[in-house]
Design a protein around this motif. Structure first.
Motif, mmCIF file in Angstrom:
data_model
loop_
_atom_site.group_PDB
_atom_site.id
_atom_site.type_symbol
_atom_site.label_atom_id
_atom_site.label_comp_id
_atom_site.label_asym_id
_atom_site.label_seq_id
_atom_site.Cartn_x
_atom_site.Cartn_y
_atom_site.Cartn_z
ATOM 1 N N ARG A 1 0.827 -1.203 0.000
ATOM 2 C CA ARG A 1 0.000 0.000 0.000
ATOM 3 C C ARG A 1 0.866 1.260 0.000
ATOM 4 N NH1 ARG A 1 -5.323 -0.250 1.338
ATOM 5 N NH2 ARG A 1 -5.199 1.913 0.598
ATOM 6 N N GLU A 2 1.997 1.225 0.711
ATOM 7 C CA GLU A 2 2.884 2.381 0.733
ATOM 8 C C GLU A 2 3.561 2.609 -0.616
ATOM 9 O OE1 GLU A 2 5.621 1.745 3.861
ATOM 10 O OE2 GLU A 2 4.175 2.085 5.476
ATOM 11 N N LEU A 3 3.864 1.514 -1.327
ATOM 12 C CA LEU A 3 4.556 1.638 -2.608
ATOM 13 C C LEU A 3 3.614 2.071 -3.726
ATOM 14 C CD1 LEU A 3 6.899 -1.494 -2.504
ATOM 15 C CD2 LEU A 3 7.461 0.882 -1.972
ATOM 16 N N LEU A 4 2.321 1.799 -3.595
ATOM 17 C CA LEU A 4 1.364 2.230 -4.606
ATOM 18 C C LEU A 4 1.119 3.729 -4.470
ATOM 19 C CD1 LEU A 4 -1.272 -0.659 -4.455
ATOM 20 C CD2 LEU A 4 0.245 -0.136 -6.377
ATOM 21 N N PRO A 5 1.112 4.463 -5.564
ATOM 22 C CA PRO A 5 0.819 5.913 -5.482
ATOM 23 C C PRO A 5 -0.577 6.156 -4.914
ATOM 24 C CG PRO A 5 1.779 5.336 -7.613
ATOM 25 C CD PRO A 5 1.485 4.049 -6.922
ATOM 26 N N ASP A 6 -0.757 7.324 -4.331
ATOM 27 C CA ASP A 6 -2.029 7.651 -3.690
ATOM 28 C C ASP A 6 -3.178 7.697 -4.690
ATOM 29 O OD1 ASP A 6 -0.663 7.832 -1.306
ATOM 30 O OD2 ASP A 6 -0.352 10.003 -1.468
ATOM 31 N N GLU A 7 -2.876 8.059 -5.935
ATOM 32 C CA GLU A 7 -3.950 8.183 -6.914
ATOM 33 C C GLU A 7 -4.395 6.850 -7.502
ATOM 34 O OE1 GLU A 7 -0.014 8.771 -9.084
ATOM 35 O OE2 GLU A 7 -0.952 9.428 -7.210
ATOM 36 N N GLU B 1 11.917 -11.943 11.106
ATOM 37 C CA GLU B 1 12.563 -11.948 9.785
ATOM 38 C C GLU B 1 11.902 -10.968 8.822
ATOM 39 O OE1 GLU B 1 13.918 -16.647 9.849
ATOM 40 O OE2 GLU B 1 11.979 -16.054 9.020
ATOM 41 N N ALA B 2 10.706 -10.501 9.148
ATOM 42 C CA ALA B 2 9.997 -9.560 8.276
ATOM 43 C C ALA B 2 10.462 -8.145 8.571
ATOM 44 C CB ALA B 2 8.490 -9.707 8.470
ATOM 45 N N VAL B 3 11.701 -7.868 8.208
ATOM 46 C CA VAL B 3 12.285 -6.554 8.481
ATOM 47 C C VAL B 3 11.732 -5.543 7.484
ATOM 48 C CG1 VAL B 3 14.372 -7.541 9.436
ATOM 49 C CG2 VAL B 3 14.247 -7.073 6.995
ATOM 50 N N PRO B 4 11.662 -4.258 7.865
ATOM 51 C CA PRO B 4 11.167 -3.236 6.935
ATOM 52 C C PRO B 4 12.031 -3.159 5.688
ATOM 53 C CG PRO B 4 11.213 -2.412 9.189
ATOM 54 C CD PRO B 4 11.931 -3.721 9.202
ATOM 55 N N SER B 5 11.386 -2.946 4.551
ATOM 56 C CA SER B 5 12.105 -2.861 3.290
ATOM 57 C C SER B 5 12.660 -1.455 3.087
ATOM 58 C CB SER B 5 11.177 -3.237 2.134
ATOM 59 O OG SER B 5 11.827 -3.049 0.896
ATOM 60 N N ASP B 6 13.799 -1.362 2.388
ATOM 61 C CA ASP B 6 14.416 -0.066 2.104
ATOM 62 C C ASP B 6 14.015 0.474 0.738
ATOM 63 O OD1 ASP B 6 15.673 -1.959 0.601
ATOM 64 O OD2 ASP B 6 17.719 -1.379 1.119
ATOM 65 N N ILE B 7 12.973 -0.102 0.119
ATOM 66 C CA ILE B 7 12.514 0.387 -1.179
ATOM 67 C C ILE B 7 11.774 1.700 -0.985
ATOM 68 C CG2 ILE B 7 11.113 -0.157 -3.207
ATOM 69 C CD1 ILE B 7 11.527 -3.084 -2.616
ATOM 70 N N ASP B 8 12.165 2.704 -1.754
ATOM 71 C CA ASP B 8 11.591 4.045 -1.608
ATOM 72 C C ASP B 8 10.348 4.166 -2.492
ATOM 73 O OD1 ASP B 8 11.090 6.657 -1.119
ATOM 74 O OD2 ASP B 8 12.843 7.444 -2.199
ATOM 75 N N PRO B 9 9.219 4.614 -1.944
ATOM 76 C CA PRO B 9 8.030 4.817 -2.797
ATOM 77 C C PRO B 9 8.273 5.776 -3.946
ATOM 78 C CG PRO B 9 7.425 4.839 -0.472
ATOM 79 C CD PRO B 9 8.915 4.832 -0.530
ATOM 80 N N GLU B 10 9.131 6.767 -3.751
ATOM 81 C CA GLU B 10 9.442 7.691 -4.838
ATOM 82 C C GLU B 10 10.172 6.976 -5.967
ATOM 83 O OE1 GLU B 10 9.512 10.934 -7.166
ATOM 84 O OE2 GLU B 10 8.379 10.622 -5.309
ATOM 85 N N GLN B 11 11.018 6.003 -5.618
ATOM 86 C CA GLN B 11 11.690 5.208 -6.647
ATOM 87 C C GLN B 11 10.678 4.423 -7.470
ATOM 88 O OE1 GLN B 11 14.443 2.391 -4.988
ATOM 89 N NE2 GLN B 11 15.138 1.621 -6.989
ATOM 90 N N VAL B 12 9.646 3.886 -6.812
ATOM 91 C CA VAL B 12 8.599 3.162 -7.534
ATOM 92 C C VAL B 12 7.816 4.112 -8.428
ATOM 93 C CG1 VAL B 12 6.472 1.837 -7.251
ATOM 94 C CG2 VAL B 12 8.423 1.396 -5.760
ATOM 95 N N ALA B 13 7.533 5.314 -7.934
ATOM 96 C CA ALA B 13 6.807 6.287 -8.751
ATOM 97 C C ALA B 13 7.603 6.672 -9.996
ATOM 98 C CB ALA B 13 6.483 7.522 -7.913
ATOM 99 N N GLN B 14 8.908 6.870 -9.852
ATOM 100 C CA GLN B 14 9.738 7.168 -11.013
ATOM 101 C C GLN B 14 9.768 5.996 -11.987
ATOM 102 O OE1 GLN B 14 13.596 8.323 -9.565
ATOM 103 N NE2 GLN B 14 12.838 10.235 -8.609
ATOM 104 N N ALA B 15 9.801 4.773 -11.450
ATOM 105 C CA ALA B 15 9.804 3.595 -12.326
ATOM 106 C C ALA B 15 8.501 3.486 -13.111
ATOM 107 C CB ALA B 15 10.039 2.340 -11.490
ATOM 108 N N LEU C 1 12.662 -0.098 -12.341
ATOM 109 C CA LEU C 1 12.914 0.155 -10.916
ATOM 110 C C LEU C 1 14.370 0.487 -10.664
ATOM 111 C CD1 LEU C 1 11.509 0.133 -8.122
ATOM 112 C CD2 LEU C 1 12.207 -2.266 -7.920
ATOM 113 N N ASN C 2 15.271 -0.093 -11.461
ATOM 114 C CA ASN C 2 16.700 0.164 -11.319
ATOM 115 C C ASN C 2 17.169 1.331 -12.172
ATOM 116 O OD1 ASN C 2 17.272 -1.974 -9.476
ATOM 117 N ND2 ASN C 2 17.100 -3.425 -11.171
#
Length: 596
Positions: free
Chosen positions: A54-60, A181-195, A240-241
């Motif tokens: 939900r955090e990685l998906l854009p608000d719109e 083991e379910a540690v927080p991910s370091d993936i940035d939502p802004e990186q997903v938006a740019q991708a 994404l990269n």
């Protein structure tokens, strides 16, 4: 399993990292990915992963939840009953799929979703739109969606429908991942938006496509949808990269996340014998360890792209793949709907499963909402007709007999697993002990699946019902405390007794599964007289009669060295044949759960 065929399963930290990566790639292209099947029981681990998505998906991006027993009108759209009755004319409403256009729908308890809902979702994934022709409404609305299917299945029987899995890019299992083991991910939502913005500019060369298709072929993935999904995931990984073209790392990630979970065989790359026999030249005296360490990455880079992708996918294949495939093949050959019992439809009891035209009475119940829904589009015409006939035309709603709709119900019948044990000969005690252990293991889950077990032992002159159908663990343990053993083998009598008991179960509306533990060799005929020739003929005759009755059965060959006798008997019965010469109670219980 031999060491050469053993594949090490990634640790849970690596599996969690892949799950987080799958969430990011899905967020980049939810419509192109099709969906994610997430197998995990409700708990903090699943909640952490869903919150990450939900955090990685854009608000719109729209996000809608689909309940388990959603009505077709709410899912697809159709007639707005309240607005129609108020306006006096058909008024259409948008469904959940149309509301989620360009976004994601979350399907709750996807392992129990109805066939109709699965078919509607599959059609929306294929066509990108919803076509409604019902209740006097005809409309086509865009519905480009990605699906998050939450699978809460407690066993292998409860699975997301294959029609949906075939259209999903990702199949994840978080069942073995612990909370720490379910540690927080370091993936940035802004990186997903740019991708997401950069995705359309990413290109894929032919070598990457050939590597993905070759990997799918090596893993036995026959569906073309899987290769297409892997192609789209590779593009999302490149975006994404921040790359303009798909690289080897992106192709490897797509193969690991999309193709490996769908593998149906272990890859066996062909290696020429000459290369295997060649040994690397000995290192020179002036070579140090640093040069050796630099040589290994260079060798990895020199490998063809397809080999790199295949190795990445192979590392994600579970080590017990062959065992799971064998059990899955037996499950597909069974005629029933599963261990929970066959599905029976009716209009009296069970879970609601839609409506049909009919009149209430004899236990059938009128569905008022659907009755009004059918009558609503005709109100204007009926008012005109009443006015022409000189009757009062101010009636708010006129319901006629053809509008009546009664509720249909669906329920699962009770399953009875019947153990038929060969209690004769020197190996009787060993077989009876295994059967007792399997019965107790199956009874441990009977309260969840509401099934029953029974046991028949045949020895000496005939067969005897040692344990009538029951789900009581205490009663079963008392009945199985002391079982007789030794004597002749009246195989025909055992099969006849099993057929009679199974027929009684089916006549009462239940589902019967017969588990026959034997080596397939008989020496006592139906009359209780010794003689191998006549006993074998009687056994085959009983087996053929069993097959005519269309009963479901599993023949477990318990002989130390499996011979054709038990396999021939299984073919005559129309049963699944399973040789388990060294099985214990746990292995036998697993085999029974796989076939029943």
């Amino acid at each position: 399993m031999n060491d050469e065929n053993h594949v090490t399963l990634p640790d849970n930290s690596a599996r969690w990292d892949d799950a987080c990566l799958a969430a990011a790639l899905f967020a980049v292209d939810p419509v192109g990915s099709g969906g994610i099947a997430l197998r995990a029981l409700p708990g903090p681990v699943r909640e952490i992963w869903v919150e990450l998505l939900r955090e990685l998906l854009p608000d719109e991006v729209p996000f809608r939840r689909i309940p388990l027993h959603v009505a077709d009108g709410r899912l697809l759209g159709g007639l707005d009953l309240a607005a129609t009755l108020h306006a006096g004319r058909p008024v259409a409403e948008r469904g959940l799929l149309a509301e989620a256009d360009g976004g994601v729908v979350q399907l709750a308890m996807a392992e129990r979703v109805s066939r109709s809902t699965a078919a509607y979702l599959s059609a929306a994934l294929d066509n990108g739109e919803v076509q409604v022709e019902r209740d006097g409404i005809t409309a086509r609305t865009p519905a480009r969606i990605g699906v998050l299917a939450l699978d809460e299945g407690a066993n292998e029987e409860e699975q997301v429908p294959h029609t949906l899995l075939d259209r999903f890019a990702f199949v994840l299992d978080l069942g073995e991942i612990r909370l720490r083991e379910a540690v927080p991910s370091d993936i940035d939502p802004e990186q997903v938006a740019q991708a997401r913005r950069h995705l359309a500019a990413v290109t894929v060369d032919e070598s990457a496509l050939e590597a993905l298709c070759g990997t799918a072929l090596a893993l036995g993935v026959d569906s073309l949808r899987a290769s297409i999904a892997a192609f789209r995931v590779a593009r999302a990984a490149a975006a994404l990269n921040g790359r303009d073209q798909v690289a080897a790392e992106d192709v490897s990630a797509a193969a690991r996340l999309v193709l490996a979970p769908r593998a149906t065989r272990l890859p066996m790359p062909e290696q020429p014998e000459e290369e295997m026999q060649q040994e690397p030249p000995p290192p020179e005296d002036n070579q140090d360890e640093q040069q050796d360490q630099e040589q290994t990455p260079q060798q990895e880079m020199d490998k063809p792209l397809e080999e790199q992708v295949l190795e990445s996918a192979e590392a994600a294949i579970p080590p017990n793949l062959l065992a799971m495939l064998q059990m899955g093949a037996m499950r597909q050959r069974s005629k029933s709907s599963g261990k929970s019992g066959a599905i029976q439809s009716g209009s009296l009891r069970g879970r609601p499963a839609g409506t049909r035209r009919g009149e209430p009475g004899a236990g059938a119940r009128l569905n008022v909402i659907d009755t009004l829904r059918v009558a609503a589009p005709w109100q204007r015409l009926r008012r005109q007709e009443r006015a022409e006939q000189g009757k009062d035309a101010n009636v708010l709603v006129e319901v006629r007999r053809d509008d009546f709709r009664i509720t249909r119900y669906r329920q699962r019948s009770e399953t009875t697993t019947i153990f038929v044990v060969d209690a004769s000969g020197s190996a009787a005690l060993h077989r009876l002990a295994e059967a007792k252990g399997a019965v107790e293991l199956l009874l441990a889950d009977c309260y969840v699946r509401r099934d029953r077990v029974a046991m028949i032992a045949f020895r000496g002159p005939g067969a005897e019902i040692l344990l009538p159908p029951t789900r009581s663990l205490v009663r079963a343990k008392r009945s199985l405390a002391s079982l007789p053993g030794g004597g002749g083998t009246p195989l025909a009598a055992g099969i006849d007794a099993a057929a009679a008991l199974a027929d009684g179960v089916t006549r009462r509306g239940g589902t019967a599964v017969v588990i026959l533990l034997t080596d397939g060799r008989a020496n006592v005929n139906r009359d209780g007289i010794g003689g191998r020739a006549q006993a074998a003929e009687d056994a085959l005759a009983s087996a053929q009669a069993f097959r005519v009755a269309e009963l479901k059965a599993l023949v477990v060959d318990m002989s130390p060295r499996p011979r054709p006798d038990a396999e021939t008997l299984a073919q005559a019965m129309g049963a699944v044949y399973l040789p388990l010469p060294h099985a214990d109670a746990k292995a036998l219980s697993g085999a029974v759960q796989a076939v029943s």
